[in-house]
Design a protein around this motif. Sequence first.
Motif, PDB file in Angstrom:
ATOM      1  N   VAL A  43     -22.244 -21.338 -65.810  1.00  0.00           N
ATOM      2  CA  VAL A  43     -23.337 -21.420 -64.845  1.00  0.00           C
ATOM      3  C   VAL A  43     -22.764 -21.335 -63.427  1.00  0.00           C
ATOM      4  O   VAL A  43     -21.610 -21.691 -63.192  1.00  0.00           O
ATOM      5  N   ARG A  44     -23.580 -20.874 -62.495  1.00  0.00           N
ATOM      6  CA  ARG A  44     -23.168 -20.862 -61.088  1.00  0.00           C
ATOM      7  C   ARG A  44     -23.323 -22.247 -60.475  1.00  0.00           C
ATOM      8  O   ARG A  44     -22.566 -22.636 -59.584  1.00  0.00           O
ATOM      9  N   SER A  45     -24.345 -22.975 -60.945  1.00  0.00           N
ATOM     10  CA  SER A  45     -24.606 -24.340 -60.488  1.00  0.00           C
ATOM     11  C   SER A  45     -25.431 -25.023 -61.567  1.00  0.00           C
ATOM     12  O   SER A  45     -25.872 -24.395 -62.538  1.00  0.00           O
ATOM     13  N   ASP A  46     -25.672 -26.329 -61.383  1.00  0.00           N
ATOM     14  CA  ASP A  46     -26.474 -27.061 -62.353  1.00  0.00           C
ATOM     15  C   ASP A  46     -27.919 -26.562 -62.410  1.00  0.00           C
ATOM     16  O   ASP A  46     -28.647 -26.832 -63.364  1.00  0.00           O
ATOM     17  N   GLY A  47     -28.353 -25.833 -61.387  1.00  0.00           N
ATOM     18  CA  GLY A  47     -29.698 -25.271 -61.390  1.00  0.00           C
ATOM     19  C   GLY A  47     -29.895 -24.182 -62.417  1.00  0.00           C
ATOM     20  O   GLY A  47     -31.033 -23.783 -62.694  1.00  0.00           O
ATOM     21  N   ASP A  48     -28.803 -23.673 -63.000  1.00  0.00           N
ATOM     22  CA  ASP A  48     -28.905 -22.628 -64.031  1.00  0.00           C
ATOM     23  C   ASP A  48     -29.090 -23.207 -65.430  1.00  0.00           C
ATOM     24  O   ASP A  48     -28.957 -22.494 -66.422  1.00  0.00           O
ATOM     25  N   PHE A  49     -29.382 -24.489 -65.512  1.00  0.00           N
ATOM     26  CA  PHE A  49     -29.625 -25.175 -66.778  1.00  0.00           C
ATOM     27  C   PHE A  49     -31.099 -25.539 -66.845  1.00  0.00           C
ATOM     28  O   PHE A  49     -31.613 -26.260 -65.989  1.00  0.00           O
ATOM     29  N   GLY A 163     -22.078 -32.448 -74.307  1.00  0.00           N
ATOM     30  CA  GLY A 163     -20.887 -31.644 -74.581  1.00  0.00           C
ATOM     31  C   GLY A 163     -21.145 -30.169 -74.411  1.00  0.00           C
ATOM     32  O   GLY A 163     -20.310 -29.438 -73.848  1.00  0.00           O
ATOM     33  N   LEU A 164     -22.292 -29.705 -74.883  1.00  0.00           N
ATOM     34  CA  LEU A 164     -22.643 -28.287 -74.743  1.00  0.00           C
ATOM     35  C   LEU A 164     -22.782 -27.917 -73.276  1.00  0.00           C
ATOM     36  O   LEU A 164     -22.243 -26.908 -72.817  1.00  0.00           O
ATOM     37  N   ALA A 165     -23.520 -28.746 -72.518  1.00  0.00           N
ATOM     38  CA  ALA A 165     -23.751 -28.448 -71.100  1.00  0.00           C
ATOM     39  C   ALA A 165     -22.439 -28.446 -70.325  1.00  0.00           C
ATOM     40  O   ALA A 165     -22.186 -27.561 -69.492  1.00  0.00           O
ATOM     41  N   THR A 166     -21.586 -29.431 -70.585  1.00  0.00           N
ATOM     42  CA  THR A 166     -20.300 -29.511 -69.886  1.00  0.00           C
ATOM     43  C   THR A 166     -19.434 -28.296 -70.186  1.00  0.00           C
ATOM     44  O   THR A 166     -18.723 -27.790 -69.305  1.00  0.00           O
ATOM     45  N   ASP A 167     -19.500 -27.796 -71.408  1.00  0.00           N
ATOM     46  CA  ASP A 167     -18.706 -26.640 -71.800  1.00  0.00           C
ATOM     47  C   ASP A 167     -19.062 -25.394 -70.997  1.00  0.00           C
ATOM     48  O   ASP A 167     -18.228 -24.508 -70.811  1.00  0.00           O
ATOM     49  N   TYR A 168     -20.301 -25.338 -70.512  1.00  0.00           N
ATOM     50  CA  TYR A 168     -20.738 -24.192 -69.713  1.00  0.00           C
ATOM     51  C   TYR A 168     -20.693 -24.469 -68.210  1.00  0.00           C
ATOM     52  O   TYR A 168     -21.186 -23.661 -67.416  1.00  0.00           O
TER      53      TYR A 168
END
Length: 422
Positions: A43-49, A163-168
């Motif tokens: 991701v470019r930033s947390d806003g891409d989640f 874990g999934l989010a951190t991996d990206y």
Amino acid sequence: MSMPKGSNVPVPTAALRVELGWRSGPGVPDADASALLLVSGRVRSDGDFVFYNQPAHSSGAVRHEGKRDAGGQVTDTLLVDLARVEPAIETVVLAASTDGGPFGQVPGLYVRVLDAQRGTEVARFDSADATVETAFVLGEFYRRQGAWKFRAVGQGYSSGLAGLATDYGITVDEPQHAAPPVAQPVTMSRPVTPPVPTSPPVPPAAPPTPVRLTKVTLTKEAPSVSLSKQGGTSGAMRVNLNWEVRKQFSGWGSKLGRAVAMHADLDLDLCALYELSDGRKGVVQALGNAYGALHQPPYIHLDGDDRTGASASGENLSINLDHKQSFRRILIFVTIYEGARSFADLNATVTLQPLNGAPIDFSLGECTVPSTVCALALITSNGGDLIVQREARFLVPERGVSPQRTVDYAYGWGMNWTPGRK
């Protein structure tokens, strides 16, 4: 037909509806759909989640719509508009996570891509080999030679959504345990005059705000929650009502799924009684076109009137938490306008989604009385905070008494009512 893991298909249209689906039942964990918009795999930033706590991407390309339960078949939906995906984005990952157990306990897990306009299936992938995983990448949209394709992935994580989010590349807000203080020796020294800087110091960059993965489910055992403690202190809080018909009636020839397919005239109305801190009282509802207003009193607005229940977004009203000091109490309730005699055959779920806080959701449960009005939640002011209390209270109007007057009597609002029409 389900795609084999690793296979891909062209995506012929831009406006898509992505359904994460599974079968519910006793002991089956809940699941949640999410999406990540990636550049070079991150991701470019947390806003891409995009997920339940951050339900829309700033570009408008991806939006989390929420869950529906049709007689034990549950879907959690994302709306994806590939035409609005920014040119820098190469991949849109479609993921899922569980709450209350691993995916090995979730039967019938699949992801399905539909043409949002026609409802036709573009792609489907059934995951049949899950065991201890608590997060899954089920599929992804990716660019190839100027066009979009969908790939069935089926990659699992045992570390959950965090874990999934951190991996990206997502920064996740997790509870931190403070280390015990350590005594430091004190050294006395002569004061030193600091040198005069030749140029103003550059302030350090602000650290990114971590993404909060928490969510709240209200139950009979834990029926209330503080909005401020969950981070819901400002912005618009969306209240969403979704419903399905549970039972099957003879003569139709097939199981009843969506409300529009079974009861063409079924119409539930989401409403709110309010009392402001200055004593003013009123109602926000579709009946009488009393839709309210978000930026002026009563600071509550009904988005529209879904007369079929077929809309993925159901019915929604918004409460402006920037004016929470103006509220004394708000009662969220729902009435059956037409199409059913009671809530007994309807399965309704309610979600309160603050702009900056954890979502709060609950189901209404079983209705065993001939009720046409149900009190959903009572929001009361408490020293500058707002407390959400799950009601899920089915009321039975007396003969000749309207549902609105019935809920007024039950909660002592003391309003004068006149007949209204849509």
